[in-house]
Design an enzyme around this catalytic site. Structure first.
Site, PDB file in Angstrom:
ATOM      1  N   GLU A  41     -13.465  -9.574 -51.506  1.00 16.94           N
ATOM      2  CA  GLU A  41     -14.906  -9.864 -51.545  1.00 16.94           C
ATOM      3  C   GLU A  41     -15.343 -10.391 -50.184  1.00 16.94           C
ATOM      4  O   GLU A  41     -14.966 -11.479 -49.769  1.00 16.94           O
ATOM      5  CB  GLU A  41     -15.192 -10.909 -52.642  1.00 16.94           C
ATOM      6  CG  GLU A  41     -16.656 -11.330 -52.688  1.00 16.94           C
ATOM      7  CD  GLU A  41     -16.909 -12.490 -53.657  1.00 16.94           C
ATOM      8  OE1 GLU A  41     -16.109 -12.701 -54.599  1.00 16.94           O
ATOM      9  OE2 GLU A  41     -17.901 -13.209 -53.459  1.00 16.94           O
ATOM     10  N   ARG A  45     -22.467 -13.592 -45.614  1.00 15.20           N
ATOM     11  CA  ARG A  45     -22.887 -14.864 -45.025  1.00 15.20           C
ATOM     12  C   ARG A  45     -22.860 -14.823 -43.514  1.00 15.20           C
ATOM     13  O   ARG A  45     -23.232 -15.809 -42.871  1.00 15.20           O
ATOM     14  CB  ARG A  45     -21.925 -15.978 -45.453  1.00 15.20           C
ATOM     15  CG  ARG A  45     -21.924 -16.282 -46.916  1.00 15.20           C
ATOM     16  CD  ARG A  45     -21.286 -17.645 -47.080  1.00 15.20           C
ATOM     17  NE  ARG A  45     -20.724 -17.833 -48.383  1.00 15.20           N
ATOM     18  CZ  ARG A  45     -20.100 -18.942 -48.740  1.00 15.20           C
ATOM     19  NH1 ARG A  45     -19.943 -19.917 -47.859  1.00 15.20           N
ATOM     20  NH2 ARG A  45     -19.621 -19.062 -49.947  1.00 15.20           N
ATOM     21  N   LYS A 128     -18.753 -13.982 -63.001  1.00 11.52           N
ATOM     22  CA  LYS A 128     -18.114 -14.966 -62.127  1.00 11.52           C
ATOM     23  C   LYS A 128     -18.601 -16.330 -62.621  1.00 11.52           C
ATOM     24  O   LYS A 128     -19.807 -16.515 -62.798  1.00 11.52           O
ATOM     25  CB  LYS A 128     -18.586 -14.687 -60.697  1.00 11.52           C
ATOM     26  CG  LYS A 128     -18.386 -15.804 -59.696  1.00 11.52           C
ATOM     27  CD  LYS A 128     -18.802 -15.313 -58.305  1.00 11.52           C
ATOM     28  CE  LYS A 128     -18.743 -16.431 -57.289  1.00 11.52           C
ATOM     29  NZ  LYS A 128     -18.804 -15.907 -55.911  1.00 11.52           N
TER      30      LYS A 128
HETATM   31  O1  LIG Z   1     -20.623 -16.771 -51.190  1.00  6.83           O
HETATM   32  C1  LIG Z   1     -20.827 -16.612 -52.391  1.00  6.83           C
HETATM   33  O2  LIG Z   1     -21.427 -15.669 -52.858  1.00  6.83           O
HETATM   34  C2  LIG Z   1     -20.339 -17.587 -53.364  1.00  6.83           C
HETATM   35  O3  LIG Z   1     -20.668 -17.476 -54.502  1.00  6.83           O
HETATM   36  C3  LIG Z   1     -19.499 -18.669 -52.963  1.00  6.83           C
HETATM   37  C4  LIG Z   1     -18.008 -18.401 -52.938  1.00  6.83           C
HETATM   38  O4  LIG Z   1     -17.579 -17.612 -53.992  1.00  6.83           O
HETATM   39  C5  LIG Z   1     -17.343 -19.707 -52.968  1.00  6.83           C
HETATM   40  O5  LIG Z   1     -17.795 -20.467 -51.882  1.00  6.83           O
HETATM   41  C6  LIG Z   1     -15.849 -19.664 -52.929  1.00  6.83           C
HETATM   42  O6  LIG Z   1     -15.448 -20.938 -53.301  1.00  6.83           O
HETATM   43  P1  LIG Z   1     -14.260 -21.703 -52.624  1.00  6.83           P
HETATM   44  O7  LIG Z   1     -13.001 -20.939 -52.961  1.00  6.83           O
HETATM   45  O8  LIG Z   1     -14.304 -23.054 -53.253  1.00  6.83           O
HETATM   46  O9  LIG Z   1     -14.579 -21.731 -51.164  1.00  6.83           O
END
Ligand SMILES: O=C(O)C(=O)C[C@H](O)[C@H](O)COP(=O)(O)O
Length: 202
Positions: A41, A45, A128
């Site tokens: 994925e 960003r 999700k």
């Molecule tokens: O960017 C996106 O669309 C999101 O929904 C956020 C990510 O899925 C999370 O930031 C992952 O979470 P961590 O593994 O805690 O870093």
């Protein structure tokens, strides 16, 4: 086109990737696939995210999707870049209608019962859970899974290599997502591959 249920079954962990250097796209995808994690994925960003999706999609065995898809414009851009599935942090009717109409496998974020019900209104049953730990962790997901027997989840947000197994042990959890496999800017591909190998073990 493979469906979202199938994609969720291909590996226990979906690496959530924030990448800003296009030159890193291929070696990163190769390391993750070689480590046993083919489903990737790429979050929208960073300014280069679409280009990175297109590069990673060339890696044999990689199934590259777009994350952080917030609206129909992001959806269209991700599809044009070659994304094979779409992940969003939340579920809006506008995005759900566009994603379903496009036919691309879609994994929308949910955080409560109303989100799941809105998804089910659109015929969706694969979600999700985001942010998984901050929105109540496993106790919250167990409580949510009870009334929604058909729903299956990919918890993401706050999950680590150490905590992934307790999530994956639940029958309603098909896979988890996490950013611990790769930190933006790193280039030690052997290390990334060994992290992927550890994560790919069920
Ligand atoms: O960017 C996106 O669309 C999101 O929904 C956020 C990510 O899925 C999370 O930031 C992952 O979470 P961590 O593994 O805690 O870093």
């Amino acid at each position: 086109m493979i469906d979202i249920d199938h994609i969720m079954q291909l590996a226990p962990v979906i690496p959530v990737l924030v990448v800003d250097d296009v030159a890193h796209a291929r070696p990163l995808a190769e390391a993750l696939v070689a480590g046993g994690l083919p489903v990737l994925e790429v979050t929208l960003r960073t300014p280069a995210a679409l280009e990175i999706i297109a590069e990673m999609a060339k890696v044999p065995g990689a199934i590259v999707g777009a994350g952080t898809v917030l609206n129909p414009a992001d959806l269209a851009a991700a599809i044009a870049a070659g994304a094979r599935f779409i992940v969003s942090p939340g579920l809006t009717d506008r995005l759900a209608v566009a994603a379903i109409e496009s036919g691309i496998p879609f994994l929308p974020g949910i955080a409560n019962a109303a989100d799941i019900m809105r998804g089910m209104d659109h015929g969706l049953t694969r979600f999700k859970l985001f942010p998984a730990v901050a929105s109540g962790g496993l106790p919250a997901l167990k409580a949510l899974a009870a009334p929604f027997g058909a729903a299956r989840f990919c918890p993401t947000g706050g999950i680590t290599q150490a905590t992934a197994p307790e999530w994956l042990a639940q029958p309603f959890v098909k896979c988890v997502g996490g950013s611990w496999l790769y930190t933006k800017g790193e280039t030690d591909w052997a290390e990334v591959q060994s992290r992927a190998q550890a994560a790919a073990k069920r």
